[in-house]
Design an enzyme around this catalytic site. Structure first.
Site, PDB file in Angstrom:
ATOM      1  N   GLU A  54      -6.352  -7.743  -0.320  1.00  0.00           N
ATOM      2  CA  GLU A  54      -6.791  -7.737   1.083  1.00  0.00           C
ATOM      3  C   GLU A  54      -8.229  -7.265   1.172  1.00  0.00           C
ATOM      4  O   GLU A  54      -8.612  -6.303   0.511  1.00  0.00           O
ATOM      5  CB  GLU A  54      -5.986  -6.722   1.910  1.00  0.00           C
ATOM      6  CG  GLU A  54      -4.538  -7.005   2.118  1.00  0.00           C
ATOM      7  CD  GLU A  54      -3.885  -5.873   2.926  1.00  0.00           C
ATOM      8  OE1 GLU A  54      -4.593  -5.152   3.666  1.00  0.00           O
ATOM      9  OE2 GLU A  54      -2.667  -5.698   2.798  1.00  0.00           O
ATOM     10  N   GLU A  71       0.831  -1.218   0.000  1.00  0.00           N
ATOM     11  CA  GLU A  71       0.000   0.000   0.000  1.00  0.00           C
ATOM     12  C   GLU A  71       0.862   1.263   0.000  1.00  0.00           C
ATOM     13  O   GLU A  71       0.806   2.077   0.936  1.00  0.00           O
ATOM     14  CB  GLU A  71      -0.937   0.006   1.197  1.00  0.00           C
ATOM     15  CG  GLU A  71      -1.999  -1.052   1.128  1.00  0.00           C
ATOM     16  CD  GLU A  71      -3.003  -0.975   2.281  1.00  0.00           C
ATOM     17  OE1 GLU A  71      -2.695  -0.346   3.304  1.00  0.00           O
ATOM     18  OE2 GLU A  71      -4.080  -1.562   2.146  1.00  0.00           O
TER      19      GLU A  71
HETATM   20  C1  GAL Z   1      -4.143  -2.544   5.215  1.00  0.00           C
HETATM   21  C2  GAL Z   1      -2.728  -3.045   5.368  1.00  0.00           C
HETATM   22  C3  GAL Z   1      -2.648  -4.299   6.229  1.00  0.00           C
HETATM   23  C4  GAL Z   1      -3.489  -4.123   7.456  1.00  0.00           C
HETATM   24  C5  GAL Z   1      -4.900  -3.796   7.045  1.00  0.00           C
HETATM   25  C6  GAL Z   1      -5.836  -3.632   8.221  1.00  0.00           C
HETATM   26  O1  GAL Z   1      -4.195  -1.198   4.922  1.00  0.00           O
HETATM   27  O2  GAL Z   1      -2.146  -3.328   4.136  1.00  0.00           O
HETATM   28  O3  GAL Z   1      -1.314  -4.545   6.556  1.00  0.00           O
HETATM   29  O4  GAL Z   1      -2.962  -3.112   8.226  1.00  0.00           O
HETATM   30  O5  GAL Z   1      -4.895  -2.571   6.360  1.00  0.00           O
HETATM   31  O6  GAL Z   1      -7.121  -3.269   7.786  1.00  0.00           O
END
Ligand code: GAL
Length: 685
Positions: A324, A162
């Protein structure tokens, strides 16, 4: 590396072509004792996990001291995964440098606008322009590539994480120097810079490059050209960090695709992803449902759909990876709502409906310690005997059945132009109204079309618009000439084009297009606006078609009277009697202009008219409660289509669609019922 590890046959392309929608998540084994690892892999197999993302935040474990690498633990995990035929999306580990790095190179820490240097002890504590960071990050990437390039579990490289989240923008001196270099390359000369930034204004003319700064806190409004270029620079500086690592991987690990996870959510707009998409081998993104998003009038699931449609647009229509999302609650919102029963499947399949061929979660196992210990995971604190793990396992079964649609494309008749650069420019200081946000009307129009079952490709400005029946241009404040011409050409060749207020106002340098608004679209729309009349918060105006407008109005004259019809007029307020909504006949199509932010029913009536006029037929959608999207695959055996139906409502939905539902794995025929909360993926025919 264990001998068995070599037995796994490799996927060298992504999304996967091994007959499933890939399912997995971020795996952080360094947070757990070794005995948990084997158990993890067994559980992954039980849940139908086909890939994990490994090592995203592992730098301090991989390189505990400068130049001393410890790969033993990672070898073991990679081998375990290979033995279980679980593919690895291997991170280069460079998202967050270890404490020794920040301690040794304090100049690598980011600085706020007020000049405060941020401290280590969290994550992503590095300046986007830092050469010393680049040097150490590429050195680690090189070690990773040399060690794992031929590991049988390796399927994909995942650079950093990110980019931009937490550490952009940075106002340090290194960024100031980098910004100057970037400007010199962009403008070649100081005259070029002075022209672009309009420095004749307020005595800002530069005579030496050293005088040029990053836009730190100033007594009055800063220079908008400088501010816009600083946004551009931030994105470009990070893109250079990415491509440096990517190039190492391409050189030392040829044939393995490289990605980095974008954040195409509404609340993150720091990178010009249209540029980034050109540099990755496969587009991947993260999405979290946010309960109070920037475009607050839109419901969170509509925002999810927008983000997915935008990711597909960035991917040029090709399938993409959801790297994710969450099985349930996040931990970073003011109140972190858990997902209700079935929401996990609905959210996941909404992404698949809109083009994802991979479903990743953050994270595999919920952390016991650290800042994210209250974030949901695939294996929650309660363990596998839990509702969440059962839902994950169910999703695994469904993903296995969805394999037949991997590689298929989403069918969309409507394009909506979304431009990060224009959104940045639109949000700059000293504009007619601070209430105007580029995303508001974009999300509202998208949500309205989604409610009608119409699928929208959210595309960057230079996308090919030729195949669309409807083209929506929502508040595209900054617009280059080529984009304006492409929009006009789409109308000429038959599209219904809708442009909304405060569009086409400036060129790429944020200079006003003179002669009347909306400069870039004036001719296409056949109108001319002399003045904006923004509305105060809470006030609205009536239109004579029964709808209302808020936020913004414009004093508009119709210029091309012969071809332009006034569809609605202002019925009260300072512009009473003036045109609010117009439609001009253009070639085989038409160009509509809306000078206000229409209320929900007005927006809905307008989007319906656009669809009707262009022959876009929306399936019956139970008053918007059922989300409908189609994917199509053309292969040697002909064309195959799947229809996704997601019932977000509280009522049964009657469906008349014969085929095979891959979610329940049963034949559906004649009239059947989709119950509230249910999802169906029907192979049609
Ligand atoms: C994303 C990040 C992850 C984790 C997740 C939690 O932004 O890539 O590592 O922190 O959020 O929602």
């Amino acid at each position: 590396m264990s001998p068995q590890a070599t037995t796994l046959s490799l996927m060298r392309s992504w999304p996967t072509d091994d007959g499933v929608v890939a399912l997995g998540g971020d795996y952080n084994p360094e947070q757990w004792p070794q005995e948990v690892w084997r158990h993890d892999v067994d559980l992954m197999t039980r849940a139908g996990v086909t890939f994990v993302t490994l090592g995203v935040f592992s730098w301090s474990w991989l390189e505990p001291e400068p130049g001393r690498y410890e790969f033993g633990w990672l070898d073991e995990v990679m081998d375990l995964l290979a033995d279980a035929s679980i593919a690895v999306d291997l991170a280069t580990g460079t998202a967050s440098p270890p404490p020794w790095f920040s301690h040794r190179y304090p100049e690598s820490l980011p600085v706020t606008r007020e000049g405060v240097r941020l401290a280590p002890g969290s994550r992503q504590a590095w300046c986007p322009s830092s050469p010393v960071f680049l040097q150490h990050a590429t050195a680690l990437t090189e070690q990773m590539a040399r060690r794992y390039h031929d590991h049988p579990a390796l399927a994909l490289w995942h650079v950093s994480n990110e980019y931009g989240c937490h550490h952009l923008p940075c106002w340090c001196d290194v960024c100031a120097a980098g910004f100057r270099d970037w400007l010199q390359e962009r403008y070649q000369s100081l005259e070029g810079l002075n022209d672009a930034w309009g420095t004749a204004f307020w005595s800002q003319r530069y005579t030496e490059w050293e005088q040029v700064c990053v836009p730190r806190a100033t007594p009055a409004f800063g220079n908008p050209g400088q501010a816009l270029d600083f946004w551009r620079y931030g994105s470009a500086a990070l893109l250079r960090q990415f491509t440096a690592e990517r190039d190492v991987l391409h050189r030392l690990s040829p044939g393995v695709p490289v990605t980095t996870n974008f954040m195409t959510m509404d609340h993150f707009r720091l990178l010009e992803y249209a540029e980034w998409a050109k540099e990755v081998d496969v587009v991947s993104t993260d999405h979290y449902v946010v309960h109070a998003s920037a475009s607050t009038s839109v419901d969170p699931r509509a925002e999810l759909a927008f983000a997915a449609d935008l990711t597909r647009g960035l991917s040029g229509g090709r399938p993409w990876m959801l790297m994710e999302h969450s099985t349930s609650a996040t931990n970073w919102q003011p109140v972190n709502e858990a997902k209700v029963d079935g929401q996990l499947l609905r959210d996941s399949l909404t992404h698949v409906a809109r083009g994802a061929d991979t479903l990743g979660f953050f994270q595999w196992r919920a952390s016991q310690a650290g800042a994210e210990k209250f974030h949901s995971a695939m294996v929650p604190h309660a363990g596998p005997d839990s509702q969440v793990f059962r839902e994950v396992t169910r999703l695994g079964e469904v993903c296995a059945r969805l394999g037949e649609l991997v590689g298929s494309r989403v069918l969309a008749d409507v394009a909506l132009i979304w431009d990060y650069t224009s959104a940045w420019a639109c949000g700059l200081d000293a504009h007619p109204s601070v209430l105007v946000d580029a995303g508001t009307v974009a999300h509202e129009l998208h949500a309205s079309l989604r409610e009608q079952g119409v699928t929208v490709d959210v595309v960057p400005p230079h996308a090919d618009l030729a195949s669309y029946a409807v083209v929506v241009v929502p508040t595209l404040y900054l617009c280059d000439t080529a984009t304006a011409a492409a929009v006009a050409a789409a109308a000429e060749s038959g599209a219904q084009v809708l442009v909304t207020y405060f569009s086409g106002i400036v060129d790429e340098q944020d200079h006003i297009r003179l002669g009347g608004y909306p400069g870039a679209f004036r001719e296409l729309l056949g109108v001319r606006v002399q003045e904006f009349h923004p509305l105060p918060l809470g006030s609205c105006v009536a239109l004579d078609d029964g709808s209302t407008g808020t936020l913004w109005t414009e004093a508009m004259d119709v210029v091309d009277v012969a071809a332009t019809e006034v569809v609605a007029r202002y019925a009260d307020g300072s512009l009473t009697g003036g045109p609010a909504l117009t439609r001009r006949r253009v070639g085989h199509g038409a160009a509509w202009y809306s000078t206000t932010r229409l209320d929900r029913s007005g927006t809905s009536a307008l989007t319906r008219r656009l669809c009707e006029a262009s022959g876009v037929v929306a399936p019956v959608t139970n008053d918007g409660a059922v989300e409908v999207v189609r994917r199509r695959l053309v292969d040697d055996d002909g064309a195959h289509t799947w229809r996704f139906l997601i019932n977000h409502g509280r009522e049964n939905a009657a469906v008349d669609l014969p085929g095979h539902d891959l979610v329940t794995d049963r034949r559906v025929d004649g009239a059947w019922t989709l119950e509230p909360g249910d999802v169906a993926v029907v192979r049609e025919g």
